[in-house]
Write a protein that holds these residues in place. Sequence first.
Motif: not given
Length: 869
Positions: A661-686
């Motif tokens: 049994r494995h567990v796997a995940g994928v992240l693409a695009g913004e991990h922290v969304p952009t909003g009125w509070w400021g710019g977001g952050r794209r998902a990266d290797w970290a």
Amino acid sequence: MPYVVTEWLGEHTELPEGLTAEQLAADLVRVGLEEEAIHGTDVTGPVVVGRVVAMSPEPQKNGKTINWCQVDVGEHNAVEGAGTDDERRVPRGIVCGAHNFVVGDEVVVALPGAVLPGPFPIASRKTYGHVSDGMICSARELGLGQDHEGIIVLEKHGFSAELGHDLTPGSDAIALLGLGQKVLEINVTPDRGYCFSYRGVAREFSHSTGARFTDPGLPGALDAPLPSPTPDGFPVEVSDDAPVYGQVGCDRFVTRIVRGIDPAAVSPQWMQRRLTLSGMRPISLPVDVSNYVMLDLGQPTHCYDLATVEAPIVVRRARPGEHLVTLDDVDRALDPEDLLITASPGLADGDEGTHVLGLAGVMGGASTEVTASTTDVLVEAAHFDPVTIARAARRHKLASEASKRFERGVDPQLAPVAAQRVVDLLVRYGGGTADPAVSDLDRTTAPAPILFPVAEAERLTGVAYAPERVGELLALIGCGVENAGEPGVLRVVPPTWRPDLGAPADLVEEVARLDGYDNIDSVLPSAPGGTGLTSAQRGRRAVARALADAGFTEVLTYPFVADAQLDALLVGADDPRRGAVRLLNPLSDEQNAMRTSLLVTLLQAVRRNVGRGLTDVAVVEQGLVTRPGDGPLVAPSLPGGTRPTPEQLAALADALPHQPRHVAGVLAGEHVPTGWWGGGRRADWADAVEAVRLVAGTLRVPVVVAAGPDERPWHPGRCARVTLADGTLVGHAGELHPQVVENLDLPARTVAFELDLDVLLAAAPAEPVEATPVSAFPAAKEDVALVVDDTVPAADVHAAVAQGAGELLEDLRLFDVFTGPQVGEGRKSLAFSLRLRAADRTLTAEDIAGVREGVVAAAAEAVGATLRA
């Protein structure tokens, strides 16, 4: 599904006056026969037979072409010159948009004043520049089906003067088509094949309502005593010494002969009407009689032209290379598992004289078909192995009415009764003579008795049935019931028409069904005591909750993959993940292998979501992967009808591939969304590495994260290898290779992780979590910046700092990484934030200074670090 005509059903059981199709459906559903549909609706006339005497195509401006038709409707024709000496009747003019008929065809005409289903009243109306004086009808408009593309041409629908139908223009079409009756279509479950007959449905109606039932399948129901087999009967041989599915293909075969049938004889109107209402097209007297008896009793029969059949008949399996042209004029290549009806065994070498008559239990052959010149008929009524017939019907994609019944189980005692019924009807309506020769090859066996503990009914249903009531209900369905010689146990012999009854649980189902499911209370069963979830189950659920709390959406993908999906991930030809288990009968020919990695299917799910506009994705999946290993996988052949031994089950388990049994995940695009509070952050290797740490931390398993090897589908320089402290590989995390991202049309720099969850669960501590006491003393904070070579992993420095801080360390975080001339070429500065706290006192300046010195010393010794000035 079977159709039920009320008039026909009434021949076998008493029906209440005015029984409607709706009430009949309600009565049958109480015993498990569900309503599928009610066909036919009330049609009021005049609806008559019309003959097209002229038609003129007229193109219209909208691109449609209509037909202006002149239709002869006999006494209903239009009157011209009314009240004058020149008064006469002329065909009616009718506009029709269909084009599937020609001049001379007999059609169905609804005249003004008629009301069709809907309700849809018919009147003369002006359309397309004409006054249309009626309507030429389709099957759908009359409530006979869904075909509305073309109108009903009576000859093409099996109606003709030769068959005794009155097609005189102006004759009543309502009686001709049986439009005055509603027909109930019922849904019969596969285990109750006896209900594919009026005999079976009438029996169930009797069970539901208590109405008197007369069994037409008993010899006593015939007009005369059933004749016994004679030595001069048409010879039959069964040659099936090596049955394919554990049962001999044919264990009963009855033949009868009727001579001198009038080839011009037609089926009686009542029989044709019943066949039509039951969804079958009248063809000829021998065929209609055979179909009628099948619908009535549930026993398929077949009529051969005796002149084309050579003795003896041989029932055998097909030989390689044999072919058969069936009654539907299709040349079929036969399979060695097919059971055949053949005539004349032929020569010893090669069987050149063998003549294949038909595919047993499925369809006859065209070469022995009854024709318009047939006068002598050989009647066959046989009993075949259900599995053999089911496999043949599916193999040849030929689901005939006969195969539907044989594959569900036919009463083996019906064959001689059904054959006699066919003979009687052919003699009565065809003017033939029954040949006294009778053949009955009978190798059937009686149903095996079942020892039935009466208390089993209460144990499984919760209803306290009296023993007398149980015996009464079982006898009602035809079982032989007697005491088995021990208290509370009955010896029950199922009737021959119920091959589905083979165990006590089957008898309990019958008791519950006939006594009424409404009598079974809905009681929530109490859960048995147990140990609860296993530690592995708790761990998997904890991981799923932790990832969901972290913002991941859990998905479930199918485990079937194609080689092209591995190509898209740049998996090499010699990679072990290419050694997938191949499926012999896949759902899709393209995806014929089991996945060896969760990312193969998970990335396809991400691709679909991205393609539909969801550019910011964070998905995760827990699931099995299949790793076949090096040796061949050979599963043992287990016996049927008995429970396998522990050794056989162990051998079966050993033949299964390894499925971790494995567990796997994928992240693409913004991990922290952009909003009125400021710019977001794209998902990266970290973020992928942090998800790995979250999984490991949830299971309390320490893992080592280090720079990974160049392995696809990962980016060669942005991939981490995750291991246990002893070096056991757990999985990988990081950024996907740019070419993989391009192949799958994913957002740039998509990241992912995949871990062997079974490895982590096996390494998880078994003891319960012990709560850490909360200190009432204040915390102290200290920052330390250490300079190391830029080749030193931050994780190694982190571990050294934690070791040097000792037991006072409560929390440790890396908050800054700096490179530049201030720290020197090839060097980097790592700044850590330490939170310190003691359980028994407030920390002093000396305590904090001691921790700082310990950190610097430990880092210097472990990784050569120096304190940044």
